[in-house]
Structures are given as structure tokens and as C-alpha cells.
Design an enzyme around this catalytic site. Structure first.
Site, PDB file in Angstrom:
ATOM      1  N   HIS A 124      -1.424   0.990  -9.825  1.00  0.00           N
ATOM      2  CA  HIS A 124      -2.063   0.060  -8.886  1.00  0.00           C
ATOM      3  C   HIS A 124      -2.785  -1.064  -9.632  1.00  0.00           C
ATOM      4  CE1 HIS A 124      -3.916  -0.301  -4.597  1.00  0.00           C
ATOM      5  NE2 HIS A 124      -3.654  -1.477  -5.132  1.00  0.00           N
ATOM      6  N   GLU A 156      -3.293   8.077  -3.992  1.00  0.00           N
ATOM      7  CA  GLU A 156      -3.735   7.658  -5.329  1.00  0.00           C
ATOM      8  C   GLU A 156      -5.019   8.379  -5.743  1.00  0.00           C
ATOM      9  OE1 GLU A 156      -4.044   3.405  -5.229  1.00  0.00           O
ATOM     10  OE2 GLU A 156      -1.954   3.141  -4.687  1.00  0.00           O
ATOM     11  N   ARG A 168       0.853  -1.178   0.000  1.00  0.00           N
ATOM     12  CA  ARG A 168       0.000   0.000   0.000  1.00  0.00           C
ATOM     13  C   ARG A 168       0.898   1.241   0.000  1.00  0.00           C
ATOM     14  NH1 ARG A 168      -3.475  -2.740  -1.479  1.00  0.00           N
ATOM     15  NH2 ARG A 168      -5.548  -3.145  -0.597  1.00  0.00           N
TER      16      ARG A 168
END
Length: 388
Positions: free
Chosen positions: A354, A336, A307
Site C-alpha cells: 500500500h 491489511e 482499496r
């Protein structure tokens, strides 16, 4: 390496086949099995048999069983399932077959929409970027379950869910291979400058001379933060490149061939490639800080498939710009989809949006798991992958 024999059943047929133990994970185990005489199909069903035996809670997902849509469970059609953002067209289709799917991103007045439907929303489907925080949970008094279209549940207020008796599920195991594959891909891309080499050819520079020499991956020491499902899968793949494996976790694991370090700084000081593969918690937030980055050093490479908040992004950017870190392969970021623009011009950095689990096969399997967890809950059956 010797294989083992596994008996397959299909209708009245029984087949014994020898399966190489290192190849039984080379497909997506939940894909429907269509009878065929091909060896690939037989190997797929064999892997399913293996997965059933090691994951008994998911055994009903295989073979000829398929979950029944809402036409056979008519009481589910009125159940409101809230989805905050687009995640998978296949997931949307499967949810719409069974439930009353409410797509929050399609309405302009979201606050009013939630208020108007608060009495019918009994389920919430989130993902790595869209969770259920305490504020949202309070707005949905009838909420019974949060089904995450991801392994990570850091966007869900688990304490609030426990307080209100709300169930939480995720999609573990099924995306392990894809994420681990990507970790190795990022490592190779950074060390061998694959993206930069591609641009070198496309821009016509090869005609002017060969590309500079890069760094080999084989034999490099790979350090892994978090030796869970994904961490172990990364280690297994790195071993194929003759890489010594070291790791950090809260406690040492029964993995005698892997070197354990009791701190991340010690791990970083003793590896060439540092892979972040642990869950995001308050304890692991910024687990990769300036001290860790400096310990990894100007020849070290950081790979983050965990993460974004695992890494102190400001310190990472500073180290890369100043040359205190050798390179980085990133699939996740702190805010993000915002990515620090200072990284865009660095040839020793590979940036991905991602996509760790971003294959058609895996995302469809994840969607199936989300749907079946919801069905299990509303049919008062045991959840397949409970978190809370």
C-alpha cells in the site's frame, strides 16, 4: 505540441516563460519555491501558477505564503489532536508545532487514555488504515474535525459525522500522479515479469540461460473502473503506450476517445488490463467478483490501486492459483497488512505494501494539507478540501 506563455512573479520581478503543456505536472506543486535562475525552478513555479488557477481554494498555499505555527496562533496550543498510528514524521512535527498532539499508539492503556483526554480532543487525524468509526466518535464528545491523511474516507463514519456536525477533510489531487504512476508500474511489472527477472539475475540463473519471453504492454486495451482524478491520470499515461482506453463508471463521461461500458463485466470482457481506481463505497465493495475475473480471463491482468475490498480476494486468489486469471498487480488488500500467502509463490503476481502515495514529496504535501485544514477550521476559515 505548442506550449503557452505564463507570467511568473517573484518580489518585483516578472518573467514570461514558455511551458510545454504536458510537462507542467512533473513535480510536486506545493513544495516551497526558492528563487533560482535554473530552468527547472522556473518550470516549477509555472506549474504552481497553473495549479493555483485551477484550484482557487488552495491558492494561498503557494508563493511566499507559509502557514504560521502555533507561536503566532497561541490559542491552538491547547487543542488536542489525536493521531491513532504513526503516519509521517513530518506530519507529526508540523502538528506538534501548532497543537497538543496525542499519539495513541505510544500509550499502553488506550481506552483509559481516550477517557482521560476526551475533554480536550477536538481533532482526529486518520489515514487509509485508521479512521474514526461511530464507536470512537461517541468517545470523543468534543470532536470537531476529522482530517484524513489520504484521499479515501471509507474508514470514517460519515453519517455519524454529519449527525454530530463534525467536519471531515481529505487530501485529493496531490497524490493523483503518484498513484497513477504506480498503476502503470505495476502493469509493466506484471506483464514483463520485472520482479521475477530481477530475482532471476540475483540468483545466478541467467548464467544458465536466458529468461523466458514475456508480454508487451504497448497496444493493450486498458479498462479502468472509475474515471475520476486517478482514473483519468492512469488513462493519460496508458495512452502514451498507444493503449486504447475503456472504462466503467456510474454514468458516461464526456470523453469521446474512451469507450464506455455500462457494466464492469462488459468492461472486463473487452480489455487486457483492468485497473481499479474508484472510491470504496458499499456499492463498489467486491465490484470485482468471480464473474468479472472470469470475464477478464486467463490472459487478463488485474491492477488494484484503489482499496482492498474492491476485490473479492478469495475469488482472486482462487483464479490466480487455478490459472483462470493471467496476473495481478496489487497495492491494496482486504485485511491489511495481512496478505494471502497463496500469492507469495506466484510469478505472475506483484505485491506492494500500500505505497500508492508513498513518495517523500507527496506525503509531505499531504501532511501540509492536513495541517492547513486543521488550522483553517480552528481559525474559522473555509476548509481547503472538505468532504463533510
Amino acid at each position: 505540441m505548442a506550449g503557452h506563455y505564463t507570467t511568473l512573479s517573484f518580489g518585483c520581478k516578472l518573467i514570461s516563460t514558455c511551458v510545454h503543456p504536458t510537462r507542467r505536472r512533473h513535480f510536486t506543486p506545493f513544495l516551497p519555491f526558492h528563487w533560482s535562475s535554473s530552468l527547472n525552478t522556473i518550470q516549477q513555479q509555472t506549474t504552481v501558477h497553473h495549479y493555483q488557477s485551477t484550484n482557487p481554494n488552495l491558492s494561498h498555499r503557494f508563493g511566499c505564503h507559509q502557514s504560521k505555527p502555533s507561536s503566532e496562533n497561541p490559542t491552538m496550543e491547547s487543542i488536542g489532536v489525536l493521531m491513532p498510528a504513526p503516519m509521517s514524521s513530518y506530519l507529526e512535527q508540523e502538528l506538534e508545532k501548532r497543537f497538543n498532539l496525542l499519539k495513541l499508539w505510544t500509550v499502553p492503556q488506550k481506552t483509559q487514555f481516550l477517557k482521560d483526554h476526551s475533554g480536550s480532543i477536538r481533532a482526529f487525524v486518520g489515514n487509509a488504515g485508521n479512521g474514526a468509526d461511530a464507536e470512537l466518535i461517541e468517545k470523543l464528545p468534543k470532536l470537531e474535525i476529522v482530517a484524513c491523511f489520504s484521499v479515501g474516507v471509507d474508514k470514517v463514519d460519515l453519517n455519524k459525522c454529519r449527525e454530530k456536525g463534525i467536519r471531515v477533510t481529505n487530501t485529493p489531487d496531490v497524490l493523483t500522479d503518484d498513484v497513477a504512476d504506480l498503476a502503470i508500474g505495476l502493469t509493466l511489472a506484471v506483464l514483463r515479469r520485472l520482479c521475477e527477472c530481477d530475482r532471476y539475475v540475483r540468483s545466478g540463473q541467467w548464467k544458465k540461460g536466458d529468461y523466458k519471453l514475456t508480454t508487451k504492454f504497448t497496444g493493450k486495451t486498458v479498462g479502468i473502473i472509475g474515471l475520476g482524478r486517478i482514473g483519468k491520470a492512469v488513462a493519460k499515461r496508458a495512452e502514451a503506450f498507444s493503449c486504447p482506453i475503456a472504462y466503467y463508471s456510474r454514468t458516461a463521461k464526456p470523453e469521446p476517445k474512451y469507450k464506455y461500458y455500462p457494466s464492469v463485466v462488459e468492461l472486463a470482457s473487452n480489455c487486457d488490463v483492468l485497473v481499479v481506481a474508484c472510491p470504496l463505497t458499499e456499492e463498489t465493495r467486491h465490484i470485482v467478483n468471480r464473474e468479472v475475473i472470469d470475464a477478464l480471463g486467463p490472459k487478463g491482468v488485474l491492477i488494484n490501486i484503489g482499496r482492498g475490498p474492491h476485490v473479492d480476494e478469495a475469488e482472486l486468489v482462487s483464479a490466480l492459483v487455478e490459472g483462470r486469471l493471467g496476473g495481478a498487480g496489487l497495492d491494496v488488500y482486504e485485511k491489511e497488512p495481512e496478505v494471502p500467502e497463496q500469492l507469495f509463490g506466484l510469478e505472475n503476481v506483484v505485491l506492494l505494501p500500500h505505497v500508492g502515495s508513498g513518495t517523500v514529496e507527496t506525503r509531505n504535501v499531504m501532511a501540509d494539507l492536513v495541517v492547513e485544514n486543521l488550522e483553517a477550521h480552528f481559525l474559522k476559515k473555509p476548509l481547503l478540501t472538505p468532504v463533510v
